[in-house]
Design a protein around this motif. Structure first.
Motif, PDB file in Angstrom:
ATOM      1  N   GLU A  61     -17.783  53.377  -2.794  1.00  0.00           N
ATOM      2  CA  GLU A  61     -18.336  53.335  -4.142  1.00  0.00           C
ATOM      3  C   GLU A  61     -17.248  53.058  -5.192  1.00  0.00           C
ATOM      4  O   GLU A  61     -17.525  52.466  -6.229  1.00  0.00           O
ATOM      5  CB  GLU A  61     -19.047  54.669  -4.441  1.00  0.00           C
ATOM      6  N   VAL A  62     -16.005  53.437  -4.905  1.00  0.00           N
ATOM      7  CA  VAL A  62     -14.943  53.243  -5.897  1.00  0.00           C
ATOM      8  C   VAL A  62     -14.790  51.758  -6.249  1.00  0.00           C
ATOM      9  O   VAL A  62     -14.545  51.421  -7.417  1.00  0.00           O
ATOM     10  CB  VAL A  62     -13.601  53.858  -5.394  1.00  0.00           C
ATOM     11  N   GLU A 116     -17.553  50.879  -8.678  1.00  0.00           N
ATOM     12  CA  GLU A 116     -17.263  51.438 -10.005  1.00  0.00           C
ATOM     13  C   GLU A 116     -16.262  50.575 -10.757  1.00  0.00           C
ATOM     14  O   GLU A 116     -16.402  50.348 -11.960  1.00  0.00           O
ATOM     15  CB  GLU A 116     -16.716  52.866  -9.862  1.00  0.00           C
ATOM     16  N   GLU A 117     -15.240  50.097 -10.040  1.00  0.00           N
ATOM     17  CA  GLU A 117     -14.213  49.267 -10.699  1.00  0.00           C
ATOM     18  C   GLU A 117     -14.814  47.958 -11.207  1.00  0.00           C
ATOM     19  O   GLU A 117     -14.485  47.503 -12.296  1.00  0.00           O
ATOM     20  CB  GLU A 117     -13.062  48.986  -9.720  1.00  0.00           C
ATOM     21  N   GLU A 161     -16.991  48.710 -14.312  1.00  0.00           N
ATOM     22  CA  GLU A 161     -16.156  48.986 -15.483  1.00  0.00           C
ATOM     23  C   GLU A 161     -15.601  47.679 -16.059  1.00  0.00           C
ATOM     24  O   GLU A 161     -15.586  47.477 -17.280  1.00  0.00           O
ATOM     25  CB  GLU A 161     -15.022  49.946 -15.075  1.00  0.00           C
TER      26      GLU A 161
END
Ligand code: SF4
Length: 313
Positions: free
Chosen positions: A269-270, A273-274, A277
């Motif tokens: 998931e990271v 998210e990046e 963003e």
């Protein structure tokens, strides 16, 4: 810019279990651990473990005698298990139970005298592992044209199995051709394409009509991630498979008002998210959750680790 964030996306139960398993091994035994091939097909995940000292190897012979060797989520053939035993390695099996299901089906059909047609992609770790269970009994096919080339007569004793991460539509096309040519062909009661593969593909099919562009987070060698990108392409939309925000190109977003974002079953998931963003900051994007199904599947850690946990080791 409007972003639809597909759900379900990202880690499946098998990937979660395999990564938890490796994390737990590092905690217990330190990072001097070996993994047969990539723990899951994702560059971010493999790099994270490589940085702390975990080693990914191509064969048990590359592992020092007596060391710990973890089998990845994709499963291994009996030949690899034998090589590990001969080297006296302490093995921990993080094969996804849904891959093990296919192995067991292959063993059963072979034992009962069937010729097995495996629908899958040549060279994929999972396919190599499954074929290794009964090499004399399994023939690999990828396309309906491959079915036409099969050497078996109409009355041959046949069964088919599939890789777990295929395109549902493409597999159905091959199965249709198999059933036309071999009306008596057997198959498992419950299909082999796994719930996570099906759910992630279904989400894209349900949502792609609302957007201009599809972004799939995942690695190029991730079979299920590639299938997600292909769905976008077959609907005529621009669709990109990327490992992370560094691969985004500004020209992809010219004239684009809406984007569907998803992630393959091995993508963390990271990295999603990046990307979100970046799109918020660069294009003022707003993000909406687009939930097409709930998932509540979990798998326990391998029994070798549970035994150690129970013993307080
Ligand atoms: S994609 Fe499916 S078969 Fe593969 S690890 Fe995940 S749950 Fe298991």
């Amino acid at each position: 810019m409007r972003i639809l964030l597909a759900s379900p996306r990202g880690f499946c139960a098998g990937v979660n279990m395999a990564i938890d398993c490796l994390d737990e091994c590092v905690k217990r035994f330190g990072p001097n651990i070996y993994v047969y091939h990539e723990i899951v097909h994702n560059r971010y995940v493999v790099d994270r473990f490589t940085r702390i000292g975990v080693k990914f190897v191509d064969h048990p012979d590359d592992v020092p005698v007596g060391s710990i060797l973890l089998y990845s989520a994709h499963g291994v053939s009996p030949e690899i298990r034998k090589a590990a035993r001969e080297r006296k390695l302490q093995t921990i099996d993080a094969t996804c139970p849904l891959v093990t299901k296919v192995h067991l089906e292959a063993i059963k059909y072979a034992r009962d005298g069937y010729n097995i047609i495996l629908i899958g992609h040549e060279g994929h770790d999972e396919v190599i592992g499954t074929m290794g269970e009964a090499p004399e009994s399994i023939t690999l096919v990828e396309t309906p044209e491959d079915v036409d080339q099969l050497p078996f007569g109409p009355d041959a004793k046949l069964a088919y199995l599939t890789q777990t991460t295929l395109s549902v539509e493409e597999a159905a096309t091959v199965i249709r051709r198999l059933e036309e040519r071999y009306p008596g062909i057997e198959h498992p009661a419950k299909e082999d394409i796994c719930y996570a593969t099906t759910n992630r593909q279904d989400a894209i099919k349900a949502l792609i009509g609302q957007v201009d562009l599809l972004l799939v987070l995942g690695s190029q060698n991730s079979s299920n991630s590639r299938r997600l990108q292909e769905i976008g392409v077959t609907t005529g939309k621009a669709a990109y498979l990327i490992d992370g925000k560094a691969e985004l190109r500004p020209e992809w977003f010219e004239g684009v008002n809406s984007v569907l974002v998803t992630a393959g079953a091995s993508a963390p998931e990271v990295v999603v998210e990046e990307v979100l963003e970046h799109l918020r900051q660069t294009y003022g994007a707003t993000v909406e959750d687009a939930i097409t199904r709930e998932e509540h599947v979990t798998f326990p850690l391998p029994k070798e680790l549970r035994v150690l946990q129970a013993a307080g080791a």
